[in-house]
Design an enzyme around this catalytic site. Structure first.
Site, short mmCIF file in Angstrom:
data_model
loop_
_atom_site.label_atom_id
_atom_site.label_comp_id
_atom_site.label_asym_id
_atom_site.label_seq_id
_atom_site.Cartn_x
_atom_site.Cartn_y
_atom_site.Cartn_z
N SER A 179 0.77 -1.24 0.00
CA SER A 179 0.00 0.00 0.00
C SER A 179 0.80 1.28 0.00
O SER A 179 0.22 2.36 -0.13
CB SER A 179 -0.95 0.03 1.20
OG SER A 179 -2.00 -0.85 0.94
N SER A 196 -10.12 0.93 2.63
CA SER A 196 -10.56 0.00 1.60
C SER A 196 -9.68 0.09 0.36
O SER A 196 -9.54 1.18 -0.23
CB SER A 196 -12.01 0.30 1.19
OG SER A 196 -12.38 -0.52 0.10
N ASN A 197 -9.13 -1.03 -0.07
CA ASN A 197 -8.33 -1.06 -1.30
C ASN A 197 -9.13 -0.59 -2.50
O ASN A 197 -8.57 -0.02 -3.45
CB ASN A 197 -7.81 -2.47 -1.54
CG ASN A 197 -6.70 -2.84 -0.59
OD1 ASN A 197 -5.63 -2.23 -0.61
ND2 ASN A 197 -6.96 -3.79 0.29
N THR A 245 -6.19 -17.23 4.14
CA THR A 245 -5.00 -16.56 3.63
C THR A 245 -4.32 -17.28 2.47
O THR A 245 -4.16 -16.70 1.38
CB THR A 245 -4.00 -16.37 4.78
OG1 THR A 245 -4.64 -15.59 5.80
CG2 THR A 245 -2.74 -15.67 4.32
N THR A 275 1.32 -3.94 3.16
CA THR A 275 1.21 -5.37 3.48
C THR A 275 0.79 -6.09 2.20
O THR A 275 -0.34 -5.90 1.73
CB THR A 275 0.13 -5.63 4.55
OG1 THR A 275 0.46 -4.90 5.73
CG2 THR A 275 0.04 -7.11 4.86
N ASN A 290 0.92 -11.71 7.14
CA ASN A 290 -0.08 -12.49 7.88
C ASN A 290 0.48 -12.92 9.23
O ASN A 290 0.25 -14.04 9.71
CB ASN A 290 -0.56 -13.72 7.09
CG ASN A 290 -1.84 -14.29 7.71
OD1 ASN A 290 -2.72 -13.54 8.13
ND2 ASN A 290 -1.92 -15.61 7.78
C1 LIG Z 1 -2.69 -2.73 5.53
C2 LIG Z 1 -1.92 -2.20 4.36
N1 LIG Z 1 -2.65 -2.45 3.16
C3 LIG Z 1 -2.00 -2.85 2.04
O1 LIG Z 1 -0.78 -2.80 1.93
C4 LIG Z 1 -2.86 -3.58 1.03
C5 LIG Z 1 -2.31 -3.53 -0.35
N2 LIG Z 1 -2.90 -4.95 1.50
C6 LIG Z 1 -4.00 -5.47 2.07
O2 LIG Z 1 -5.07 -4.93 2.06
C7 LIG Z 1 -3.83 -6.83 2.74
C8 LIG Z 1 -4.32 -7.98 1.84
C9 LIG Z 1 -4.17 -9.31 2.57
C10 LIG Z 1 -2.74 -9.59 2.94
C11 LIG Z 1 -2.54 -10.94 3.65
N3 LIG Z 1 -3.48 -11.12 4.76
C12 LIG Z 1 -4.40 -12.12 4.76
O3 LIG Z 1 -4.54 -12.88 3.83
C13 LIG Z 1 -5.25 -12.20 5.99
N4 LIG Z 1 -6.20 -13.29 5.91
C14 LIG Z 1 -1.13 -10.95 4.20
O4 LIG Z 1 -0.97 -10.61 5.38
O5 LIG Z 1 -0.22 -11.23 3.41
C15 LIG Z 1 -1.70 -0.73 4.63
O6 LIG Z 1 -2.40 0.11 4.07
O7 LIG Z 1 -0.84 -0.45 5.45
#
Ligand SMILES: C[C@@H](NC(=O)[C@@H](C)NC(=O)CCCC[C@H](NC(=O)C[NH3+])C(=O)[O-])C(=O)O
Length: 351
Positions: free
Chosen positions: A62, A160-161, A123, A303, A329
């Site tokens: 992100s 929200s993405n 996941t 993430t 995760n």
């Molecule tokens: C939070 C972070 N957001 C991002 O970077 C965006 C692109 N990532 C997500 O929304 C996480 C998607 C799941 C990751 C997976 N998790 C799962 O699958 C959980 N069931 C993982 O941790 O790799 C931000 O804005 O800082």
């Protein structure tokens, strides 16, 4: 007040804590008035045992949202769209609510559901199901619109993405070109970010890079090498590849006003709280963390499967920190990695 020297021993302690909490490796790069300082622990490749390397490239997740926000805000400066105009004015009929504005997207206040919650509810199966898939923006938006909205437009912060997928759609509609070109022409080339690229839907990370290792939901299950993926489930919300030095350059240049006018940067850094702690805030595609020493840092976290990232700078751009742990995760590793911010920006605690 004099700028505190970074506590690099404290940075290393946070990196080692990330390892103790499940990351095969971790690294950080701080830039301040006395120049750059890099630290790395563990491995960037578990198979070969190759050591983590602060020159290596990785998926920034992100932090990509700040790249997308900068491009869109440059288009606002060029008069191509307005922040308080409904998204549907530019993308006719896309959203079910004409009250959702461009600003609501950049502040995560649109109420559009985040399709990744369902997509990655389990996941590893969720990841394996999409790692080689290529989605259109419209497919991702449709996944979101199939779910109830989380808030009335503008009423509350709800990450929200989907918001930054729509930002990508806006950029491509208004420029008539792929987002990759906008990142290249407006950010990567002007700042000389030689290790930064948007290669969607290619699954490879070219050159010296960090392999990412995803923790399954089942405790004790073996890590999954998640390095190769399209990241098509995120695209303009999370698919940029970069390096520690390039992220230092990007966040510092942004805060120094190299990418946006002072007025636009002021708007971007005007924040509202994201939680009750009153230390974490969100502006326009940008997070603000208020550290224990009173220093406010601006940037974003990331993430993506196998990669936790922090990329922050002080408001004057004179100090920046980028940090990476090659797992995900696994919240304890992410929290541990976050300890690099206090060590780097607040320095040694007064004796
Ligand atoms: C939070 C972070 N957001 C991002 O970077 C965006 C692109 N990532 C997500 O929304 C996480 C998607 C799941 C990751 C997976 N998790 C799962 O699958 C959980 N069931 C993982 O941790 O790799 C931000 O804005 O800082």
């Amino acid at each position: 007040t004099r700028t505190p020297a970074p506590d690099m021993a404290g940075v290393v302690a946070a990196l080692e804590s990330a390892m103790a909490n499940g990351a095969p490796g971790a690294m950080a790069r701080y830039v301040g008035p006395d120049g750059p300082r890099g630290r790395a622990v563990g491995v960037r490749d578990r198979e070969s045992g190759t050591a983590m390397d602060t020159r290596a490239r990785f998926r920034i997740g992100s932090v990509s949202k700040t790249f997308s926000s900068v491009v869109l805000l440059q288009l606002v400066e060029e008069g191509r769209l307005k922040l308080d105009t409904p998204v549907n004015t530019y993308l006719e009929g896309l959203l079910p609510d004409d009250r959702i504005t461009v600003r609501h997207l950049l502040t995560h206040r649109s109420g559009l559901a985040d399709y990744t919650d369902a997509m990655f509810n389990e996941t590893v199966p969720g990841f394996e199901a999409v790692r080689n898939r290529v989605f259109s923006y419209q497919e991702l938006v449709d996944l979101s619109l199939a779910e109830p909205r989380t808030t009335e437009p503008g009423a509350a912060y709800a990450y929200s993405n989907t918001n930054f997928v729509v930002v990508g759609m806006l950029i491509e509609k208004l420029t008539g070109r792929p987002v990759a070109e906008a990142y290249q022409r407006r950010i990567i080339k002007p700042l000389g970010l030689r290790a930064t690229a948007y290669v969607h839907p290619d699954t490879r990370i070219k050159g010296t890079h960090v392999r990412g290792y995803l923790h399954p939901d089942e405790a004790g299950a073996p890590l999954v090498d998640s390095t190769q993926q399209t990241v098509s489930w995120a695209q303009s919300a999370g698919a940029v590849i970069s390096s520690p030095a390039d992220l230092n350059t990007f966040t510092s240049a942004l805060m120094r006003g190299r990418l946006l006018s002072p007025a636009t940067l002021e708007a971007m850094t005007t924040v509202t709280p994201t939680d009750g702690t009153n230390t974490r805030f969100y502006g326009l595609g940008l997070r603000r963390y208020d550290l224990s020493c009173g220093t406010r840092v601006y940037g974003h976290t990331g993430t993506v499967q196998g990669y936790y990232t922090y990329a922050f700078s002080t408001r004057d751009g004179r100090r920046s920190l980028s940090a990476l742990a090659n797992t995900s995760n696994h919240g304890a590793a992410n929290t541990a990695l976050g300890g690099t911010l206090e060590a780097a920006f607040c320095g040694k605690r007064p004796a």
